[in-house]
Motif scaffolding. Structure first.
Motif, PDB file in Angstrom:
ATOM      1  N   MET A 134      33.356   4.373 -22.124  1.00 54.06           N
ATOM      2  CA  MET A 134      33.764   5.549 -22.877  1.00 54.06           C
ATOM      3  C   MET A 134      32.543   6.309 -23.401  1.00 54.06           C
ATOM      4  SD  MET A 134      36.539   6.016 -25.947  1.00 54.06           S
ATOM      5  CE  MET A 134      35.703   5.058 -27.207  1.00 54.06           C
ATOM      6  N   ASN A 135      31.532   5.589 -23.843  1.00 53.20           N
ATOM      7  CA  ASN A 135      30.377   6.214 -24.472  1.00 53.20           C
ATOM      8  C   ASN A 135      29.137   6.245 -23.595  1.00 53.20           C
ATOM      9  OD1 ASN A 135      31.643   6.594 -27.159  1.00 53.20           O
ATOM     10  ND2 ASN A 135      31.779   4.350 -27.065  1.00 53.20           N
ATOM     11  N   ARG A 136      29.231   5.613 -22.434  1.00 58.67           N
ATOM     12  CA  ARG A 136      28.122   5.583 -21.490  1.00 58.67           C
ATOM     13  C   ARG A 136      28.645   5.895 -20.087  1.00 58.67           C
ATOM     14  NH1 ARG A 136      23.533   2.817 -23.483  1.00 58.67           N
ATOM     15  NH2 ARG A 136      23.878   1.619 -25.406  1.00 58.67           N
ATOM     16  N   GLN A 137      27.835   6.504 -19.273  1.00 56.51           N
ATOM     17  CA  GLN A 137      28.216   6.730 -17.878  1.00 56.51           C
ATOM     18  C   GLN A 137      27.847   5.473 -17.088  1.00 56.51           C
ATOM     19  OE1 GLN A 137      27.912  10.715 -15.870  1.00 56.51           O
ATOM     20  NE2 GLN A 137      26.481   9.607 -14.538  1.00 56.51           N
ATOM     21  N   SER A 138      28.620   4.425 -17.326  1.00 60.09           N
ATOM     22  CA  SER A 138      28.359   3.134 -16.677  1.00 60.09           C
ATOM     23  C   SER A 138      29.163   2.976 -15.394  1.00 60.09           C
ATOM     24  CB  SER A 138      28.696   1.988 -17.636  1.00 60.09           C
ATOM     25  OG  SER A 138      30.079   2.018 -17.971  1.00 60.09           O
ATOM     26  N   SER A 139      29.951   3.983 -15.045  1.00 56.27           N
ATOM     27  CA  SER A 139      30.738   3.942 -13.816  1.00 56.27           C
ATOM     28  C   SER A 139      30.855   5.358 -13.265  1.00 56.27           C
ATOM     29  CB  SER A 139      32.140   3.369 -14.083  1.00 56.27           C
ATOM     30  OG  SER A 139      32.922   4.297 -14.837  1.00 56.27           O
ATOM     31  N   LEU A 140      31.119   5.441 -11.991  1.00 56.47           N
ATOM     32  CA  LEU A 140      31.406   6.716 -11.333  1.00 56.47           C
ATOM     33  C   LEU A 140      32.470   6.475 -10.284  1.00 56.47           C
ATOM     34  CD1 LEU A 140      27.768   8.053 -10.830  1.00 56.47           C
ATOM     35  CD2 LEU A 140      29.514   9.134 -12.258  1.00 56.47           C
ATOM     36  N   ASN A 141      33.350   7.464 -10.083  1.00 56.65           N
ATOM     37  CA  ASN A 141      34.375   7.335  -9.058  1.00 56.65           C
ATOM     38  C   ASN A 141      34.265   8.491  -8.056  1.00 56.65           C
ATOM     39  OD1 ASN A 141      35.909   9.636 -10.036  1.00 56.65           O
ATOM     40  ND2 ASN A 141      36.722   8.319 -11.661  1.00 56.65           N
ATOM     41  N   GLY A 142      35.157   8.463  -7.075  1.00 59.11           N
ATOM     42  CA  GLY A 142      35.098   9.446  -6.009  1.00 59.11           C
ATOM     43  C   GLY A 142      35.329  10.872  -6.456  1.00 59.11           C
ATOM     44  N   GLY A 143      35.878  11.059  -7.654  1.00 56.89           N
ATOM     45  CA  GLY A 143      36.049  12.402  -8.188  1.00 56.89           C
ATOM     46  C   GLY A 143      34.914  12.837  -9.089  1.00 56.89           C
ATOM     47  N   GLN A 144      34.200  11.877  -9.672  1.00 56.47           N
ATOM     48  CA  GLN A 144      33.121  12.186 -10.604  1.00 56.47           C
ATOM     49  C   GLN A 144      31.764  12.272  -9.921  1.00 56.47           C
ATOM     50  OE1 GLN A 144      33.619   8.710 -13.021  1.00 56.47           O
ATOM     51  NE2 GLN A 144      35.121   9.656 -14.407  1.00 56.47           N
ATOM     52  N   ALA A 145      31.592  11.527  -8.840  1.00 55.89           N
ATOM     53  CA  ALA A 145      30.283  11.383  -8.222  1.00 55.89           C
ATOM     54  C   ALA A 145      29.861  12.645  -7.475  1.00 55.89           C
ATOM     55  CB  ALA A 145      30.292  10.199  -7.258  1.00 55.89           C
ATOM     56  N   ALA A 146      28.564  12.911  -7.482  1.00 60.54           N
ATOM     57  CA  ALA A 146      27.974  13.972  -6.666  1.00 60.54           C
ATOM     58  C   ALA A 146      27.553  13.352  -5.332  1.00 60.54           C
ATOM     59  CB  ALA A 146      26.768  14.575  -7.374  1.00 60.54           C
ATOM     60  N   ILE A 147      28.000  13.937  -4.234  1.00 63.63           N
ATOM     61  CA  ILE A 147      27.673  13.436  -2.901  1.00 63.63           C
ATOM     62  C   ILE A 147      26.547  14.284  -2.317  1.00 63.63           C
ATOM     63  CG2 ILE A 147      28.586  12.881  -0.618  1.00 63.63           C
ATOM     64  CD1 ILE A 147      29.799  11.296  -3.005  1.00 63.63           C
ATOM     65  N   ASP A 148      25.550  13.628  -1.746  1.00 65.75           N
ATOM     66  CA  ASP A 148      24.405  14.352  -1.209  1.00 65.75           C
ATOM     67  C   ASP A 148      24.758  15.059   0.095  1.00 65.75           C
ATOM     68  OD1 ASP A 148      22.696  13.673  -3.293  1.00 65.75           O
ATOM     69  OD2 ASP A 148      22.194  11.747  -2.383  1.00 65.75           O
ATOM     70  N   ARG A 149      23.905  15.997   0.479  1.00 66.28           N
ATOM     71  CA  ARG A 149      24.199  16.851   1.631  1.00 66.28           C
ATOM     72  C   ARG A 149      24.288  16.075   2.937  1.00 66.28           C
ATOM     73  NH1 ARG A 149      18.783  17.941   0.355  1.00 66.28           N
ATOM     74  NH2 ARG A 149      17.300  17.509   2.073  1.00 66.28           N
ATOM     75  N   ASP A 150      23.694  14.867   2.984  1.00 63.43           N
ATOM     76  CA  ASP A 150      23.797  14.059   4.192  1.00 63.43           C
ATOM     77  C   ASP A 150      25.053  13.200   4.210  1.00 63.43           C
ATOM     78  OD1 ASP A 150      23.179  12.201   2.257  1.00 63.43           O
ATOM     79  OD2 ASP A 150      21.347  11.464   3.217  1.00 63.43           O
ATOM     80  N   GLY A 151      25.930  13.421   3.221  1.00 63.93           N
ATOM     81  CA  GLY A 151      27.197  12.700   3.176  1.00 63.93           C
ATOM     82  C   GLY A 151      27.124  11.342   2.513  1.00 63.93           C
ATOM     83  N   LYS A 152      25.956  10.979   1.984  1.00 64.00           N
ATOM     84  CA  LYS A 152      25.806   9.683   1.332  1.00 64.00           C
ATOM     85  C   LYS A 152      25.986   9.811  -0.187  1.00 64.00           C
ATOM     86  CE  LYS A 152      22.719   7.499   4.696  1.00 64.00           C
ATOM     87  NZ  LYS A 152      21.420   6.794   4.875  1.00 64.00           N
ATOM     88  N   PHE A 153      26.342   8.685  -0.791  1.00 66.52           N
ATOM     89  CA  PHE A 153      26.384   8.593  -2.249  1.00 66.52           C
ATOM     90  C   PHE A 153      25.159   7.822  -2.705  1.00 66.52           C
ATOM     91  CE2 PHE A 153      27.609   5.737  -5.839  1.00 66.52           C
ATOM     92  CZ  PHE A 153      27.609   6.693  -6.840  1.00 66.52           C
ATOM     93  N   ARG A 154      24.413   8.433  -3.625  1.00 66.02           N
ATOM     94  CA  ARG A 154      23.257   7.775  -4.213  1.00 66.02           C
ATOM     95  C   ARG A 154      23.404   7.819  -5.729  1.00 66.02           C
ATOM     96  NH1 ARG A 154      21.315  10.804   0.092  1.00 66.02           N
ATOM     97  NH2 ARG A 154      20.174   9.591   1.685  1.00 66.02           N
ATOM     98  N   ALA A 155      23.085   6.706  -6.379  1.00 66.55           N
ATOM     99  CA  ALA A 155      23.117   6.638  -7.838  1.00 66.55           C
ATOM    100  C   ALA A 155      21.887   5.887  -8.315  1.00 66.55           C
ATOM    101  CB  ALA A 155      24.388   5.949  -8.324  1.00 66.55           C
ATOM    102  N   VAL A 156      21.475   6.183  -9.547  1.00 65.59           N
ATOM    103  CA  VAL A 156      20.294   5.559 -10.125  1.00 65.59           C
ATOM    104  C   VAL A 156      20.716   4.707 -11.313  1.00 65.59           C
ATOM    105  CG1 VAL A 156      18.045   5.957 -11.203  1.00 65.59           C
ATOM    106  CG2 VAL A 156      18.855   7.490  -9.382  1.00 65.59           C
ATOM    107  N   ILE A 157      20.382   3.416 -11.248  1.00 71.22           N
ATOM    108  CA  ILE A 157      20.636   2.497 -12.364  1.00 71.22           C
ATOM    109  C   ILE A 157      19.343   2.411 -13.160  1.00 71.22           C
ATOM    110  CG2 ILE A 157      21.372   0.189 -13.034  1.00 71.22           C
ATOM    111  CD1 ILE A 157      22.610  -0.114 -10.249  1.00 71.22           C
TER     112      ILE A 157
END
Length: 390
Positions: A290-313
């Motif tokens: 609730m207070n941290r962006q500790s998760s992302l879903n298919g509606g929240q995530a930004a997808i890169d132009r090559d069609g991949k999903f990348r996230a930084v922990i």
């Protein structure tokens, strides 16, 4: 009449729960030890919802939520559970809502205080039912279709003891969640007062539940550590242990080295009904979503132009849209789900020096400043609270 347990007896039954600390990766770590002890109290609190469940008088009660965040709770789901008798006839009624989907898993076991783990006996997708235009529905579950009933009906496995209901949503709080009621209809409503012996039996089981509950999840982490799943994933389906049948689960452990971040990368299935990634701690509690962006879903995530999903922990905000906040932990758990997907791509984790991060990302990756992050977190908090269920 045999003597019944008293308060000190129940406390004594709970005393051995502290032995689960032996499952920790590092028992000398005071932060991790206290987190494990918190999990024991979480198990006691959550256990009370099911300790006195009655399959003759069923009710959908919370299974997990923002407070009871054990078992790597999925932030995108609203969970509830009801105890049933596989020999009975039940009617579920209500409104579907407008989330992604609503699934009812029929199980021959469960995580309830009086239950044992058992396999799934089938899953019902509410979208397979006939509904009114406004989403209202009725569904009967029984071993045989009741005489004269022409509405929605699904067979009930005689082994069934639990119904687990999941409501999924990508855009938290933006839509209307479902409403659900359950009743047993092959018996008259006849509540009765429990005997002292029956109460004592259930309180004794509840006193032993924190050890069982915490041990289940802490053993998951212990097993993953033993397999060397640091910064890598294994595939699992969680069949018979509360998972959705046919869902791809990728799970593992993360470790962030000093002056480094972790780069998560994955292909996306050609078609997928739902997906998410989330972080947890080393006792398998989901990091405060609730207070941290500790998760992302298919509606929240930004997808890169090559069609991949990348996230930084990263412990500190790296200024990218797909930041996964580990909540102050440099080590923890990670899980990614693909639901009803055409394939199950395996994600990867790579350790990257902080100063070189941008070189590993597409050149058009946006920068998220402090004001924009705050705006996103405030929207996240509101969305969680609008769909939270106790």
């Amino acid at each position: 009449m045999a003597s019944l347990p008293g308060w000190r007896d129940y406390l004594a039954a709970m005393d051995s729960a502290g032995e689960v600390l032996d499952l920790l990766e590092d028992r000398t770590d005071p932060d991790l030890s206290q987190e494990a002890l918190r999990l024991l109290f979480l198990g006691l609190s959550g256990g009370f919802f099911t300790a006195f469940a009655d399959p003759d008088l069923p009710d959908f009660v919370p299974a997990v939520n923002t407070v009871l965040n054990g078992s790597m709770t999925n932030p995108d789901f609203v969970y509830s559970t009801a105890s049933i008798d596989g020999a009975g006839t039940y009617r579920i009624s209500g409104e579907r809502g407008d989330g992604l989907f609503v699934l009812i898993d029929i199980a021959a076991g469960g995580l309830g205080v009086m239950d044992k783990l058992g396999p799934s006996c089938g899953t019902i997708d509410l979208d397979s039912l006939d509904m009114e235009p406004d989403g209202r529905f009725e569904l009967v579950l029984s071993q045989e279709r009741p005489a004269g009933w022409e509405g929605n009906w699904r067979p009930l496995d005689p082994r069934a003891v639990t119904l687990n209901l999941r409501q999924a949503a990508y855009d938290w709080g933006a839509g209307r969640d479902g409403r659900f009621a359950i009743e047993r209809i092959d018996k008259r409503i006849a509540p009765r007062r429990r005997t002292a012996a029956e109460i004592a039996e259930r309180l004794t089981a509840l006193a032993g539940y924190p050890r069982r509950y915490a041990g289940l999840w802490m053993n998951v982490v212990k097993d993953q550590a033993a397999k060397g799943l640091w910064n890598r994933f294994e595939h699992d389906d969680w069949a018979g242990r509360g998972g959705v049948a046919g869902q791809h689960y990728y799970q593992g452990l993360f470790r962030i080295e000093p002056d480094h971040v972790l780069l998560l990368e994955t292909e996306l299935p050609e078609t997928v009904r739902y997906w998410n990634v989330q972080l947890g701690d080393l006792v398998w509690n989901t990091i405060d979503w609730m207070n941290r962006q500790s998760s992302l879903n298919g509606g929240q995530a930004a997808i890169d132009r090559d069609g991949k999903f990348r996230a930084v922990i990263a412990p500190d905000d790296p200024g990218v849209p797909n930041w996964l906040d580990p909540g102050g932990w440099r080590e923890g758990a990670i899980m990614l789900r693909w639901t009803e997907a055409s394939s199950g791509p395996a994600p990867t984790l790579a350790s990257v020096p902080i100063g070189e991060l941008r070189a590993h990302l597409p050149t058009d990756t946006p920068t998220i400043d402090v004001q924009e992050r705050d705006r996103r977190l405030r929207a996240r908090r509101t969305g969680v609270q609008l769909r939270r269920r106790w």
